[in-house]
Design a protein around this motif. Structure first.
Motif, PDB file in Angstrom:
ATOM      1  N   UNK A   1      -8.462   0.812   3.747  1.00  0.00           N
ATOM      2  CA  UNK A   1      -8.043   1.430   4.603  1.00  0.00           C
ATOM      3  C   UNK A   1      -6.710   1.834   4.768  1.00  0.00           C
ATOM      4  N   UNK A   2      -5.902   0.949   4.551  1.00  0.00           N
ATOM      5  CA  UNK A   2      -4.460   1.042   4.599  1.00  0.00           C
ATOM      6  C   UNK A   2      -3.815   1.516   3.311  1.00  0.00           C
ATOM      7  N   UNK A   3      -4.525   1.389   1.935  1.00  0.00           N
ATOM      8  CA  UNK A   3      -3.795   1.793   0.705  1.00  0.00           C
ATOM      9  C   UNK A   3      -4.313   2.873  -0.007  1.00  0.00           C
TER      10      UNK A   3
ATOM     11  N   UNK B   1       3.061   3.675   2.439  1.00  0.00           N
ATOM     12  CA  UNK B   1       2.631   3.747   3.708  1.00  0.00           C
ATOM     13  C   UNK B   1       3.140   2.548   4.409  1.00  0.00           C
ATOM     14  N   UNK B   2       3.311   1.384   3.995  1.00  0.00           N
ATOM     15  CA  UNK B   2       3.700   0.164   4.653  1.00  0.00           C
ATOM     16  C   UNK B   2       5.055   0.695   5.155  1.00  0.00           C
ATOM     17  N   UNK B   3       5.728   1.353   4.337  1.00  0.00           N
ATOM     18  CA  UNK B   3       7.434   1.588   4.539  1.00  0.00           C
ATOM     19  C   UNK B   3       7.481   2.572   5.684  1.00  0.00           C
TER      20      UNK B   3
ATOM     21  N   UNK C   1       3.427 -14.528  10.255  1.00  0.00           N
ATOM     22  CA  UNK C   1       2.565 -13.501  10.056  1.00  0.00           C
ATOM     23  C   UNK C   1       2.241 -13.195   8.657  1.00  0.00           C
ATOM     24  N   UNK C   2       1.255 -12.539   8.256  1.00  0.00           N
ATOM     25  CA  UNK C   2       1.144 -11.849   6.940  1.00  0.00           C
ATOM     26  C   UNK C   2       1.946 -10.593   6.905  1.00  0.00           C
ATOM     27  N   UNK C   3       2.389 -10.175   5.834  1.00  0.00           N
ATOM     28  CA  UNK C   3       3.126  -8.891   5.621  1.00  0.00           C
ATOM     29  C   UNK C   3       2.214  -8.206   4.812  1.00  0.00           C
ATOM     30  N   UNK C   4       2.491  -6.847   5.035  1.00  0.00           N
ATOM     31  CA  UNK C   4       1.827  -5.793   4.069  1.00  0.00           C
ATOM     32  C   UNK C   4       2.266  -5.898   2.919  1.00  0.00           C
ATOM     33  N   UNK C   5       1.380  -5.582   1.654  1.00  0.00           N
ATOM     34  CA  UNK C   5       1.902  -5.474   0.375  1.00  0.00           C
ATOM     35  C   UNK C   5       2.948  -4.040   0.348  1.00  0.00           C
ATOM     36  N   UNK C   6       3.912  -3.853  -0.438  1.00  0.00           N
ATOM     37  CA  UNK C   6       4.899  -2.781  -0.444  1.00  0.00           C
ATOM     38  C   UNK C   6       4.284  -1.620  -0.858  1.00  0.00           C
ATOM     39  N   UNK C   7       4.555  -0.627  -0.153  1.00  0.00           N
ATOM     40  CA  UNK C   7       3.946   0.591  -0.327  1.00  0.00           C
ATOM     41  C   UNK C   7       4.649   1.865   0.496  1.00  0.00           C
TER      42      UNK C   7
ATOM     43  N   UNK D   1       1.742   1.388  -5.983  1.00  0.00           N
ATOM     44  CA  UNK D   1       1.037   0.336  -5.284  1.00  0.00           C
ATOM     45  C   UNK D   1      -0.506   0.528  -5.827  1.00  0.00           C
ATOM     46  N   UNK D   2      -1.164  -0.617  -5.540  1.00  0.00           N
ATOM     47  CA  UNK D   2      -2.481  -0.531  -6.013  1.00  0.00           C
ATOM     48  C   UNK D   2      -3.506  -1.274  -4.846  1.00  0.00           C
ATOM     49  N   UNK D   3      -4.532  -1.070  -5.021  1.00  0.00           N
ATOM     50  CA  UNK D   3      -5.836  -1.783  -3.944  1.00  0.00           C
ATOM     51  C   UNK D   3      -7.086  -1.448  -4.643  1.00  0.00           C
ATOM     52  N   UNK D   4      -8.061  -2.456  -4.264  1.00  0.00           N
ATOM     53  CA  UNK D   4      -9.538  -1.858  -4.616  1.00  0.00           C
ATOM     54  C   UNK D   4     -10.261  -1.318  -3.676  1.00  0.00           C
TER      55      UNK D   4
END
Length: 419
Positions: free
Chosen positions: A66-68, A9-11, A1-7, A332-335
């Motif tokens: 939505x998650x970052x 929020x994910x932690x 399964x794909x893992x969330x990028x570290x942040x 962390x970053x996102x678009x």
């Protein structure tokens, strides 16, 4: 399964159950592409209305903006009441302003009704970066009241600002008790749980590769539906190239300090989220565990800086020099996507409905969008159609020049911020 990028929020998000990829071909009433706020709220609203709904997400629920995002829940359509009056006249502006108020009320009701644990807090300050910005904020409240706004925003004069922000960087502000902030990934996961409770079926690790009519093709199967909801925002790409030309991805970088103990409440005594009045703005808030979450910096292209903490930290210290010794635990970053007009790109073409490009207003408006889509499918699409009629031209320049032209424009506005 794909893992969330570290942040951060994910932690700190709730543990989510695995949602298996689509395998084979499935018939359904509605196929939703995208596991962000728009897709999840659509799945929830349509399942509650009795539709057989399947949602596919290329990675994991809340993987993208939505998650970052910064977690700031701000009412409105990005353009304020005064701009709406200037552009459309009073009667149309009144109707558009009412959509922003509805998004606000719907958001808080949704969190309460579905019992979504997302660290929700009320209160938001728009902080004046320049003394002249206070006149604009006062005019905005006057225009908002003129349009019959149901919120209660108030001006905060500079001497009163320390009740909200312990910083000398600002010259007053506008406090909106109807706005607020949330843990964005927890919100997305809570919406997913609510949608499943209503009967929707969600699939992760399932990327859409093509849409033909109301049939969505993936690498491992198809969804044969009556209606398709295209809710993948910056990931729209080849699924609808003409719509992709109407949005531009902008990099967004956030840092989280170490837990600050008593200092956190001293920095932001009212626990309101804050965004300033610059075009290239800084925005920040307290986390539930007493950190400062701070977003800032001028990056006009998608993708992350090489070192996010080093990129954002100087902006944080400009606002809060008292954090010069604070450790940065996460970066962390996102678009996020913007449109040229800054209005969301919303519409319907045959059996496909789309909504994306919220230009920084996606937390509240994205959560309302599912209800508006459900209303439209039930034959009551006046509000959806009003948003669909807003101008959202394509960015100029074609495939090769659109990004350089956009960067040049952003640099100009960044220069104005410093004047």
């Amino acid at each position: 399964m794909t893992a969330y990028p570290p942040s951060w929020y994910a932690a700190t998000a709730h543990t989510a159950p695995p949602r298996p990829a689509l395998d084979g071909s499935v018939d359904c009433d509605v196929a939703v592409i995208g596991g962000g706020y728009t897709g999840l709220s659509s799945a929830l609203a349509l399942a509650r209305a009795g539709h057989d709904v399947r949602l596919i997400e290329a990675a994991k629920i809340g993987w993208g903006a939505s998650g970052r995002n910064g977690g700031q829940a701000i009412p409105g359509l990005r353009k304020g009441a005064a701009e709406l009056i200037d552009q459309f006249g009073e009667a149309p502006a009144r109707a558009l302003n009412a959509i922003g108020d509805r998004a606000r009320d719907h958001f808080w009701d949704l969190i309460a009704r579905e019992n979504i644990d997302c660290d929700a807090r009320r209160g938001h300050v728009q902080a004046a970066a320049h003394p002249a910005d206070m006149a604009h904020l006062r005019a905005e409240i006057t225009a908002y009241q003129r349009l019959g706004g149901t919120g209660t925003p108030v001006i905060v004069e500079k001497p009163d600002l320390p009740a909200h922000i312990a910083s000398a960087a600002y010259h007053g502000g506008l406090f909106d008790p109807g706005a607020g902030h949330v843990h964005p990934l927890k919100l997305a996961l809570g919406l997913a749980t609510a949608a499943e409770r209503a009967g929707a079926v969600l699939h992760e690790d399932t990327a859409a590769t093509a849409i033909s009519g109301a049939t969505v093709t993936t690498s491992r199967g198809q969804l044969r539906a009556r209606t398709v909801i295209l809710a993948c925002d910056g990931g729209i790409g080849a699924l609808a190239p003409d719509l992709a030309r109407k949005v531009m991805a902008v990099g967004n970088s956030i840092i989280a300090t170490e837990p600050l103990g008593d200092m956190a409440a001293k920095l932001l005594p009212s626990d309101a989220a804050v965004a300033d009045t610059r075009f290239v703005l800084d925005y920040f808030r307290r986390s539930a565990d007493g950190r400062l979450l701070f977003a800032g910096g001028e990056k006009y292209l998608p993708g992350a800086p090489a070192n996010v903490p080093a990129f954002v930290r100087p902006h944080m210290l400009r606002v809060f020099p008292q954090l010069k010794d604070a450790r940065i635990d996460y970066g962390w970053s996102g678009d996020v996507t913007i449109t040229l007009s800054r209005f969301a790109e919303v519409g319907r073409r045959g059996d496909v409905i789309h909504a994306h490009g919220y230009s920084g207003q996606g937390v509240m408006l994205g959560c309302l969008m599912g209800t508006l889509i459900a209303e439209a499918l039930a034959g009551n699409g006046a509000t959806f159609d009003r948003l669909a009629a807003l101008p959202t031209p394509a960015f100029p320049g074609g495939a090769l020049l659109r990004t350089p032209l956009h960067v040049a424009g952003m640099l100009w506005y960044a220069l104005r911020d410093r004047l």
